[in-house]
Design a protein around this motif. Structure first.
Motif, PDB file in Angstrom:
ATOM      1  N   TYR A   1       2.305   0.406  -5.198  1.00  0.00           N
ATOM      2  CA  TYR A   1       3.521   1.153  -4.885  1.00  0.00           C
ATOM      3  C   TYR A   1       3.376   2.089  -3.687  1.00  0.00           C
ATOM      4  CZ  TYR A   1       4.681  -0.525  -9.543  1.00  0.00           C
ATOM      5  OH  TYR A   1       4.902  -1.316 -10.637  1.00  0.00           O
ATOM      6  N   HIS A   2       2.162   2.300  -3.220  1.00  0.00           N
ATOM      7  CA  HIS A   2       1.938   3.129  -2.034  1.00  0.00           C
ATOM      8  C   HIS A   2       2.060   2.266  -0.788  1.00  0.00           C
ATOM      9  CE1 HIS A   2       0.287   5.771   0.921  1.00  0.00           C
ATOM     10  NE2 HIS A   2      -0.871   5.129   1.011  1.00  0.00           N
ATOM     11  N   ASP A   3       2.981   2.640   0.099  1.00  0.00           N
ATOM     12  CA  ASP A   3       3.211   1.874   1.327  1.00  0.00           C
ATOM     13  C   ASP A   3       3.155   2.830   2.521  1.00  0.00           C
ATOM     14  OD1 ASP A   3       3.989   0.289   3.403  1.00  0.00           O
ATOM     15  OD2 ASP A   3       5.819  -0.469   2.449  1.00  0.00           O
TER      16      ASP A   3
ATOM     17  N   PHE B   1       2.869   7.692  -0.456  1.00  0.00           N
ATOM     18  CA  PHE B   1       2.322   8.798  -1.242  1.00  0.00           C
ATOM     19  C   PHE B   1       1.070   9.406  -0.613  1.00  0.00           C
ATOM     20  CE2 PHE B   1       4.455   6.165  -4.546  1.00  0.00           C
ATOM     21  CZ  PHE B   1       5.314   7.124  -5.055  1.00  0.00           C
ATOM     22  N   GLU B   2       0.874   9.175   0.685  1.00  0.00           N
ATOM     23  CA  GLU B   2      -0.370   9.589   1.333  1.00  0.00           C
ATOM     24  C   GLU B   2      -0.669  11.077   1.149  1.00  0.00           C
ATOM     25  OE1 GLU B   2      -2.377   9.575   5.810  1.00  0.00           O
ATOM     26  OE2 GLU B   2      -0.598   8.376   5.395  1.00  0.00           O
TER      27      GLU B   2
ATOM     28  N   SER C   1       3.616   2.360   5.500  1.00  0.00           N
ATOM     29  CA  SER C   1       4.623   2.103   6.534  1.00  0.00           C
ATOM     30  C   SER C   1       5.942   2.818   6.247  1.00  0.00           C
ATOM     31  CB  SER C   1       4.874   0.597   6.664  1.00  0.00           C
ATOM     32  OG  SER C   1       5.507   0.080   5.500  1.00  0.00           O
ATOM     33  N   GLU C   2       6.110   3.298   5.027  1.00  0.00           N
ATOM     34  CA  GLU C   2       7.311   4.052   4.673  1.00  0.00           C
ATOM     35  C   GLU C   2       7.200   5.485   5.214  1.00  0.00           C
ATOM     36  OE1 GLU C   2      10.094   3.190   2.882  1.00  0.00           O
ATOM     37  OE2 GLU C   2       9.430   1.099   2.886  1.00  0.00           O
ATOM     38  N   PRO C   3       8.329   6.194   5.356  1.00  0.00           N
ATOM     39  CA  PRO C   3       8.261   7.601   5.778  1.00  0.00           C
ATOM     40  C   PRO C   3       7.422   8.420   4.795  1.00  0.00           C
ATOM     41  CG  PRO C   3      10.519   6.785   5.882  1.00  0.00           C
ATOM     42  CD  PRO C   3       9.717   5.724   5.190  1.00  0.00           C
ATOM     43  N   LEU C   4       6.641   9.338   5.335  1.00  0.00           N
ATOM     44  CA  LEU C   4       5.764  10.151   4.497  1.00  0.00           C
ATOM     45  C   LEU C   4       6.584  10.949   3.488  1.00  0.00           C
ATOM     46  CD1 LEU C   4       2.852  11.176   3.969  1.00  0.00           C
ATOM     47  CD2 LEU C   4       3.359  13.047   5.558  1.00  0.00           C
ATOM     48  N   LEU C   5       6.225  10.830   2.221  1.00  0.00           N
ATOM     49  CA  LEU C   5       6.928  11.539   1.153  1.00  0.00           C
ATOM     50  C   LEU C   5       6.346  12.935   1.002  1.00  0.00           C
ATOM     51  CD1 LEU C   5       8.913  11.530  -1.292  1.00  0.00           C
ATOM     52  CD2 LEU C   5       7.004  10.672  -2.669  1.00  0.00           C
TER      53      LEU C   5
END
Length: 201
Positions: free
Chosen positions: A31-33, A90-91, A35-39
């Motif tokens: 579920y951690h991607d 979720f970085e 490439s998605e905007p940093l949450l």
């Protein structure tokens, strides 16, 4: 239960922990991607700081069960971000999560640490720090005792004044019922812990 209490071995107690570790594994590997905007969200940041503080203190006291509970609550909060989307970045949280989990699940912690892109061992990096202001609880639950027995619980702001807390306690329906219209003989406020109302006979 608590470490010092001991107890009989029960395989059923492993099931909940196994489910939790699987959830952490999927959070990192599925579920951690990146490439998605940093949450980043303030409630999640505060939960992270509270968890680091709680787990660190609980390890020192051998309260491993409550340390695990704190991590489970944090992971639940992270999963809530997946309700309306299949994946998220979720970085900002996973590195800290893996570091506080590693003492409890060393092999899993090491594997997840490498999967997050690190080359050194998770046990060679410092324990995560926390901001005391961010770790402070916004609300706390206060047990209310009436003549030595807990008769109610009250959720209040963590920085509530003693006067305001006493006022809310005395107006609580359960306390009013025991008072029966009489003033209490004494109200003892232990800040952040409990309020004891003494009625007597």
């Amino acid at each position: 239960g608590a470490y010092e209490e001991g107890g009989d071995w029960d395989d059923r107690g492993i099931q909940g922990v196994h489910r939790f570790l699987n959830r952490v594994w999927r959070l990192v590997t599925e579920y951690h991607d990146p490439s998605e905007p940093l949450l980043r969200k303030d409630p999640l940041d505060r939960r992270m700081h509270r968890t680091v503080k709680k787990v660190g203190e609980d390890i020192e006291r051998f309260h491993f069960n409550t340390a695990m509970s704190a991590m489970m609550e944090w992971v639940n909060d992270l999963y809530q971000e997946l309700v309306e989307r299949p994946k998220a970045n979720f970085e900002a949280y996973l590195g800290t999560l893996v570091r506080v989990l590693a003492p409890f699940a060393p092999h899993l912690g090491e594997e997840l640490w490498y999967r997050l892109g690190h080359t050194e061992s998770v046990f060679d990096v410092p324990w995560p720090s926390y901001d005391p202001d961010m770790a402070r609880e916004e609300e706390i639950e206060i047990p209310i005792q009436v003549d030595g027995k807990v008769r109610a619980r009250l959720r209040v702001s963590a920085d509530v004044s003693q006067e305001e807390l006493e006022k809310q306690v005395l107006s609580h329906p359960n306390v009013q019922r025991y008072l029966g219209g009489r003033p209490p003989k004494r109200v003892i406020v232990v800040p952040g812990r409990l309020v004891s109302v003494v009625i007597g006979k």
